[in-house]
Structure formats: structure tokens, C-alpha cells
Write an enzyme that holds these catalytic residues in place. Structure first.
Site, PDB file in Angstrom:
ATOM      1  N   SER A 202     -11.509  29.320 -16.482  1.00 39.77           N
ATOM      2  CA  SER A 202     -12.868  28.927 -16.805  1.00 39.77           C
ATOM      3  C   SER A 202     -13.573  30.065 -17.559  1.00 39.77           C
ATOM      4  CB  SER A 202     -13.610  28.528 -15.521  1.00 39.77           C
ATOM      5  OG  SER A 202     -14.794  27.848 -15.819  1.00 39.77           O
ATOM      6  N   ASP A 407      -9.481  18.013 -18.921  1.00 39.43           N
ATOM      7  CA  ASP A 407     -10.657  18.872 -18.765  1.00 39.43           C
ATOM      8  C   ASP A 407     -11.632  18.606 -19.903  1.00 39.43           C
ATOM      9  OD1 ASP A 407     -12.479  20.815 -18.118  1.00 39.43           O
ATOM     10  OD2 ASP A 407     -11.121  22.515 -18.415  1.00 39.43           O
ATOM     11  N   CYS A 410     -14.054  22.702 -20.446  1.00 39.24           N
ATOM     12  CA  CYS A 410     -13.349  23.776 -21.175  1.00 39.24           C
ATOM     13  C   CYS A 410     -12.090  23.161 -21.758  1.00 39.24           C
ATOM     14  CB  CYS A 410     -13.025  24.949 -20.252  1.00 39.24           C
ATOM     15  SG  CYS A 410     -14.466  25.797 -19.573  1.00 39.24           S
ATOM     16  N   HIS A 465      -9.706  20.500 -15.089  1.00 36.17           N
ATOM     17  CA  HIS A 465     -10.078  21.918 -15.147  1.00 36.17           C
ATOM     18  C   HIS A 465      -9.303  22.735 -14.112  1.00 36.17           C
ATOM     19  CE1 HIS A 465     -12.819  25.093 -16.383  1.00 36.17           C
ATOM     20  NE2 HIS A 465     -13.071  25.378 -15.119  1.00 36.17           N
ATOM     21  N   MET A 466      -9.068  22.139 -12.942  1.00 36.80           N
ATOM     22  CA  MET A 466      -8.337  22.814 -11.867  1.00 36.80           C
ATOM     23  C   MET A 466      -6.855  22.436 -11.986  1.00 36.80           C
ATOM     24  SD  MET A 466     -11.276  23.791 -10.781  1.00 36.80           S
ATOM     25  CE  MET A 466     -12.983  23.269 -10.555  1.00 36.80           C
TER      26      MET A 466
END
Length: 488
Positions: A202, A407, A410, A465-466
Site C-alpha cells: 500500500s 485492487d 492501488c 489489495h490484501m
């Protein structure tokens, strides 16, 4: 100065002296040098080094926690004569602690604790959904590396300050992070010269290149100052915001085209967003990058966020995963209820006592909004971070940039655009390279032998994102192969 003012200053000076005295009862090294295995459970061992005046480390072995199969250590980097204290966890490798590489992980935000990534997705354990304990993580990233997680900057997570000191720029945070890396590797002889990798996610897309560059620059004077250079081998950035302009411009691609999932916004909204793109690019380039005018950059970011970011956010979909049409747990939990479980667990008195959290630390908060706001007010994300990446590549440091295809915040589109625009000797080769497939998604790489480090870009299909939370097996396999062979 009146009597009351003098009295207040005297009391503050007395308190500062007390803080320094309590924080530092150092054991100097390398005479004799120590091994991490010599650190005992219970009380902190305190360390300092003449090359880093005003810095010290408190470290203890934390037995029976998280991963009982390896040695676990927790503690603080004490900064600025004991005025600032930065928290860390250290886990030995499950494979070969004596020979495996060393990785330092920093979570982004800015202002979010590395505890969140550690206990959600990449640590040796994850938090139980109830928040009452931890579960062994078979996909922990300490499978083949020794890894420590740093809460940076000060006042993030279990980090704290004595007198309200704050850090609001990445360049300032880099000084403390680099000092920690040097003190840690200098303190424990087994890590001197060990291959070292700096990783993060991130806002780590900004942290990691700047922190690594600070380490590289400090290496140049290391021997003169009496310590061993860090053997910096690579940087690893997951779903990073290294180029804020390209990231926000790609919000149109992610929400209005089939770049990842079918378009999620209506046509009229997407037409308005598309018309705003040229103006937004022009404003951000001129105001935030070239002029670096706070007033003009404020106007530019407000316009672009209103035109390109707000249309998606108002849908209340998960900004971290385009495939999820609901922000579960609320945005305060970053749309993942497990974050609330982590906070609950780390606020349990027995957990804090076992870890050795300083009593001066208040309630654990996963992400510090004050720090986030401070970075935003200084337009830190719009500083030219890609220049740090190209500078590292030109000096032989390798770089892995990976992104989950789902995502939004980002996104992969923004990341590949700044990578293809990156000015380095391998630019033409990287841009000419076609994407290939790997077990988790797609990748491409380039390197000028004998001149540059290797740049490898990889997508992780179906991850948000994760990445390691969504695709744990693929994520740890990717990292292990990168560390071992610079492949995915």
C-alpha cells in the site's frame, strides 16, 4: 520569561532527563558482539552503538506466542535520546534461521501498523476471528526468511513518543527506519552481511523505495562510522501507491472498463470521468510535481478526487476489492471485519503484557488518522518516488512489484503505467517484454546484465489489495521464489 514559564520548562527538562535515563541503560557492542539467541525472555535487553548516538534498542524473547516452532522477539527502537519509540516484531525463519535472508516489512497507510498485515495475512499466525487468540498460519512469510515487522513512523501501532513528537514525511521516517535496520544487524553478528530485503504494501509503495535509498546512502559511510554495510539485495512492493498521479488516473480504467472486472459504474458517470482525465493529469503534473505548490496541489487533488475517486466511493463498494460489492465492517475497518478482531486482541492486557508493550502506549489503533492527515497535508504521496526506484535499480538493487488484479485503490493499471515510464537503463527492454503467465497470474521482467538490478512486475489474479489474504499460497510461493531466485 516569567517565573511560571521557567518552571514549566524546568519540569519538561526534568521529565526528558528521566525518560532518557529510563529508556537507556545500554549494553554496548560489538565488544563483545551478541547473538540473538542470547536474548532472554522476560526483561528487555537494551543495546546502543557509538555510530548512532541518541538511538537504542530494547529487545526481549517472547516465548509461546504466535509461532511456537520458532524464536520470536519483540521490542522498541528508541530514537532521539529516548523521545520516540518504534515497535517491532521479529520471527526467525521456519527453515534455516542461521542462513536464510533477512526481510524488513513496513505497512502503509500512511499511519497503519504492521501488526495488521502480520496478523491478517503474512505473519506466522493470524488472529482468531473472535479476537481472543491466534491461529497458526501455514502460509506465513517466515517460511524461508527471517522477518521483522516495524511500526513506522512513530505513534503508529505500539510505537509512541514522550512529548508528542510526530513524523509526517516519508523522508523523515526513513532516517529512523534505516537506523533501526543498521542497529539490528550490527547488534547481532549473525546478521552482518546477510542478504537484506525491504518489503511493504500500500503506502509501502512510497516507504520502501525511500527507506531502501536511505540504507544505501548510509552504507557509503558505514565503515568510516564504525559499522558494517547492510547487504541490500532487493525491494518488494505489494499493491503500492508509488505514483499517486497514475494511480488516481487509473480509477477510471478500473471502474469503467473491463481492465479487471466488468464496469461497475453507469455510463454517464464514466463519460464524465473520462472527460476529466486530461485536465486531471495536467493539474497534478503542473501543481503537485513541477511547481510543488501546496495551494495549487490542494486545488488539483480536490478536483481529481471529486471527479475520479468519489464516483466509486459513493457506491460503498469495497475499494480494496472490486469483486466485493459491499464494504463489510465499515471503512474504519478497511472493509475487513478481521481488523476489528486484531485491535481487540492487541488491546487485551494479557497480550500486551506477553509482548512487552510499554505501559505508556494507549489504546491500540490499527491506523492512526492523525498521522494519515499529516502526510496528506504535506502532499507526501505526490513526491517523486519513482526516482528512488530507478536509482536503486541503477545501483544493482532488484525490485519486485506485485499487484492484485481486483485492487481498485492501488491498482495494476496505475502500477504498470509508472513502471513503463520509469527512466532507467532497462526501460526499453522492460517495455518490449511481453507478459508471461505464472501460477498466480502474469509477469514480466528486465535487467541489463552488469549494469542494473532486475525489475519484475507480477499480477496476482483474483486478489484484491490484501494479496496474501485472498491468495495465501500464491503469495508466499511468489515471495519465496523471488528471494531465492529472483523469479515468481
Amino acid at each position: 520569561m516569567n517565573f511560571l514559564s521557567k518552571l514549566v520548562l524546568s519540569l519538561l527538562a526534568f521529565k526528558a532527563t528521566q525518560a532518557i535515563q529510563t529508556s537507556f541503560q545500554p549494553i554496548d557492542f560489538p565488544a563483545p558482539e551478541r547473538e540473538l539467541a542470547h536474548i532472554l525472555p522476560g526483561e528487555y535487553t537494551q543495546l546502543s552503538h557509538a555510530a548512532f548516538p541518541g538511538y537504542g534498542v530494547r529487545v526481549k524473547r517472547t516465548e509461546g506466542w504466535c509461532d511456537t516452532g520458532v524464536k520470536v522477539y519483540t521490542g522498541y527502537l528508541d530514537v532521539a535520546q529516548g523521545a520516540k519509540h518504534m515497535w517491532f516484531y521479529f520471527f526467525e525463519s521456519r527453515r534455516s534461521p542461521a542462513t536464510d535472508d533477512l526481510v524488513m516489512w513496513v505497512t502503509g497507510g500512511p499511519g497503519c501498523s504492521s501488526s495488521m498485515d502480520m496478523l491478517m495475512q503474512i505473519g506466522p499466525c493470524t488472529v482468531d476471528p473472535s479476537g481472543n487468540g491466534t491461529l497458526y498460519n501455514p502460509h506465513g512469510w517466515n517460511a524461508e526468511v527471517n522477518i521483522f515487522y516495524l511500526d513506522s513512523p512513530v505513534n503508529v501501532g505500539f510505537s509512541y513518543s514522550e512529548f508528542g513528537e510526530e513524523v509526517y514525511t516519508t523522508e523523515d521516517a526513513a532516517k529512523d527506519a534505516a537506523a533501526f535496520a543498521f542497529i539490528f544487524t550490527e547488534a547481532f553478528a549473525e546478521f552482518k552481511g546477510r542478504p537484506f530485503h525491504l518489503a511493504g504494501s500500500s503506502y509501502g509503495g512510497r516507504y520502501v523505495p525511500v527507506f531502501a535509498s536511505e540504507i544505501w546512502d548510509m552504507n557509503r559511510s558505514a565503515e568510516k562510522r564504525g559499522f558494517t554495510p547492510i547487504n541490500l539485495k532487493s525491494i518488494v512492493i505489494g499493491d503500492g501507491i508509488t505514483d499517486a498521479k497514475e494511480t488516481i488516473l487509473a480509477y477510471y480504467d478500473m471502474a469503467c472498463t473491463s481492465a479487471s472486472v466488468p464496469p461497475v459504474l453507469d455510463i454517464s458517470t464514466c463519460v464524465r470521468m473520462r472527460r476529466a482525465l486530461p485536465r486531471c493529469r495536467e493539474l497534478l503534473t503542473a501543481s503537485c510535481e513541477l511547481e510543488q505548490s501546496d495551494l495549487a496541489c490542494t486545488a488539483a487533488t480536490l478536483f481529481c478526487e471529486n471527479e475520479l475517486s468519489a464516483p466509486y466511493r459513493v457506491t460503498e463498494r469495497n475499494p480494496y476489492d472490486l469483486s466485493d460489492n459491499e464494504c463489510k465492517g465499515g471503512i474504519h475497518a478497511l472493509c475487513y471485519p478481521i481488523f476489528n478482531s486484531i485491535s481487540k486482541y492487541l488491546n487485551t492486557p494479557s497480550t500486551r503484557a506477553q509482548l512487552g508493550v510499554d505501559p505508556a502506549v494507549g489504546v491500540f489503533v490499527g491506523c492512526n488518522n492523525t498521522i494519515n492527515a499529516g502526510f496528506r497535508e504535506r502532499f507526501d504521496s505526490y513526491r517523486p518516488t519513482s526516482f528512488y526506484v530507478s536509482s536503486l535499480l541503477e545501483r544493482g538493487v532488484d525490485a519486485l512489484i506485485y499487484v492484485g488484479t481486483y485492487d481498485w485503490i492501488c491498482n495494476w493499471v496505475g502500477n504498470i503505467r509508472w513502471l513503463e515510464a520509469l527512466e532507467w537503463h532497462g526501460q526499453a527492454a522492460f517495455n518490449a517484454e511481453a507478459l508471461s503467465t505464472w501460477a498466480g497470474g502474469e509477469w514480466k521482467a528486465a535487467q541489463v546484465e552488469g549494469k542494473t538490478g532486475k525489475l519484475l512486475y507480477a499480477t496476482v489474479q483474483g486478489a484484491g489489495h490484501m494479496v496474501a489474504y485472498n491468495k495465501p499460497s500464491a503469495a508466499v510461493a511468489m515471495v519465496n521464489k523471488w528471494i531465492g531466485a529472483r523469479e515468481v
